[in-house]
Design an enzyme around this catalytic site. Structure first.
Site, PDB file in Angstrom:
ATOM      1  N   LYS A  17       6.109   9.924 -14.959  1.00 52.82           N
ATOM      2  CA  LYS A  17       6.887   8.682 -15.107  1.00 52.82           C
ATOM      3  C   LYS A  17       6.033   7.635 -15.821  1.00 52.82           C
ATOM      4  CE  LYS A  17       4.759   6.074 -11.643  1.00 52.82           C
ATOM      5  NZ  LYS A  17       3.853   4.949 -11.908  1.00 52.82           N
ATOM      6  N   ASP A 163       6.265   6.279  -4.508  1.00 50.59           N
ATOM      7  CA  ASP A 163       6.872   6.675  -5.785  1.00 50.59           C
ATOM      8  C   ASP A 163       7.668   7.972  -5.699  1.00 50.59           C
ATOM      9  OD1 ASP A 163       5.798   4.532  -7.077  1.00 50.59           O
ATOM     10  OD2 ASP A 163       4.181   5.639  -8.060  1.00 50.59           O
TER      11      ASP A 163
HETATM   12  O1  C5P Z   1       2.645   4.670  -1.183  1.00 54.23           O
HETATM   13  P1  C5P Z   1       1.379   5.230  -1.753  1.00 54.23           P
HETATM   14  O2  C5P Z   1       0.681   6.148  -0.798  1.00 54.23           O
HETATM   15  O3  C5P Z   1       1.561   5.841  -3.101  1.00 54.23           O
HETATM   16  O4  C5P Z   1       0.430   3.991  -1.982  1.00 54.23           O
HETATM   17  C1  C5P Z   1      -0.951   4.109  -2.146  1.00 54.23           C
HETATM   18  C2  C5P Z   1      -1.605   2.770  -1.834  1.00 54.23           C
HETATM   19  O5  C5P Z   1      -1.211   1.794  -2.809  1.00 54.23           O
HETATM   20  C3  C5P Z   1      -1.173   2.178  -0.505  1.00 54.23           C
HETATM   21  O6  C5P Z   1      -2.023   2.614   0.507  1.00 54.23           O
HETATM   22  C4  C5P Z   1      -1.304   0.691  -0.754  1.00 54.23           C
HETATM   23  O7  C5P Z   1      -2.659   0.299  -0.581  1.00 54.23           O
HETATM   24  C5  C5P Z   1      -0.968   0.538  -2.222  1.00 54.23           C
HETATM   25  N1  C5P Z   1       0.425   0.122  -2.458  1.00 54.23           N
HETATM   26  C6  C5P Z   1       0.781  -1.196  -2.227  1.00 54.23           C
HETATM   27  N2  C5P Z   1       2.077  -1.590  -2.464  1.00 54.23           N
HETATM   28  C7  C5P Z   1       2.995  -0.714  -2.915  1.00 54.23           C
HETATM   29  C8  C5P Z   1       2.640   0.626  -3.168  1.00 54.23           C
HETATM   30  C9  C5P Z   1       1.330   1.015  -2.932  1.00 54.23           C
HETATM   31  O8  C5P Z   1      -0.045  -2.025  -1.805  1.00 54.23           O
HETATM   32  N3  C5P Z   1       4.234  -1.128  -3.149  1.00 54.23           N
END
Ligand code: C5P
Length: 315
Positions: A17, A163
């Site tokens: 993406k 995502d």
């Molecule tokens: O959701 P995911 O595991 O992909 O996110 C990885 C890290 O990115 C989270 O632990 C967080 O620190 C940060 N994040 C965030 N806000 C979001 C998505 C991700 O702060 N909307």
């Protein structure tokens, strides 16, 4: 995402993406950030196969595609110039965790053998691991004959990563674009997406999503995605180029010199627009034509600035 049966296996081709727009609207009490982002699929694919194992064992074999592996070996001496970093261990891999979670939720006794061939670089802001996890949920759903809807799969997906639900937007052959809000898991799919010709560069060094979010500032005057949505609706590619925006770019630039370097490179190249994707470190440009994209990609490859892709969005 393309899904088809092959003998006793289910095969999935799952795309990368790009974020054409990303604004950070606020910090949330759960530690995440409130976002408004427009994501589109991009024509670089990982391949996953999944076969049910009645004996109950869950196994994952994960490797870079053959050509990339040899590139990795060639550049071993120049380790810092190699974007094909070692992949996570089996049980740490998001694919494994996704299938294990689905198995628990569905109360399935069977296991699965999963094989993943990767072309989408990691720590890139291209959603590779999320796309793979979405593919694994779709494939295991088929292999175990669970008949879960995409909406049910999206719920499990959102628990594993912000995502992942994006890659489960439509049905099996869905490619396209969606506005993602909340953490990124609340989706509004766009009815149309003109194919945009893109050159994307994943520099030799990746960026950690968590580190970039830690370094970012919440926008004091947030931009809205609306103008971009209207430009996409009119197929106004020039305007799309002008409206590319990423509210995480400044934070990423403070952590990696590659972001500014690629920004300057694309500024000189006469493209329609350019921006970072997601939390980086991939930087991409929207090109006028396929010819321009091929020439630009060729020039960037000669400069050894990482993994260079050209392709189309919404594919
Ligand atoms: O959701 P995911 O595991 O992909 O996110 C990885 C890290 O990115 C989270 O632990 C967080 O620190 C940060 N994040 C965030 N806000 C979001 C998505 C991700 O702060 N909307």
């Amino acid at each position: 995402m393309f899904v088809r049966p092959f003998g006793a296996c289910w095969l999935v081709q799952t795309p990368a993406k790009l974020n054409l727009f990303l604004e950070v609207l606020g910090r949330r009490p759960d530690g995440y950030h409130e976002l408004e982002t427009l994501m589109t699929t991009f024509s670089v694919y990982d391949s996953l196969s999944c076969q049910a194992e009645p004996a109950g064992e869950l196994r994952l074999d994960c490797r870079w595609a053959l050509g990339l592996e040899s590139q990795r070996n060639r550049t071993r001496r120049l380790a810092t110039l190699c974007p094909w970093e070692p992949l996570p261990e089996e049980k740490e891999n998001l694919v494994y965790r996704a299938v294990r979670r689905l198995r628990e939720r569905a109360g399935v006794a069977q296991g699965a053998t999963l094989r993943l061939v990767k072309r989408i670089p990691a720590a890139a802001g291209l959603g590779g691991a999320s796309s793979d996890a979405a593919a694994a949920l779709v494939a295991a759903n088929r292999a175990w004959n669970l008949r879960w809807s995409r909406a049910q799969l999206r719920e499990v997906a959102a628990e594993l990563g912000s995502d992942i639900p994006f890659f489960l937007t439509g049905e099996d052959a869905w490619r396209g674009a969606a506005i993602c809000r909340g953490r990124g898991e609340i989706l509004e799919s766009l009815p149309r997406m003109p194919p945009l010709v893109v050159v994307a560069v994943r520099p030799p060094v990746g960026l950690s999503t968590a580190a970039v979010f830690r370094a970012c500032q919440v926008s004091s005057r947030p931009k809205s995605v609306q103008e971009l949505v209207e430009a996409i609706g009119r197929d106004d590619v020039r305007q799309v180029g002008r409206l590319l925006h990423n509210g995480l770019q400044e934070a990423a630039s403070s952590l990696s010199p590659w972001i500014g370097r690629l920004q300057r490179e694309f500024q000189r190249s006469g493209v329609l627009g350019h921006a970072m994707s997601g939390s980086g470190s991939t930087y991409f440009a929207l090109c006028h034509t396929v010819g321009q994209a091929r020439r630009l990609a060729g020039r960037l490859r000669q400069q050894c600035c990482g993994a260079v892709f050209w392709g189309v969005t919404g594919r």
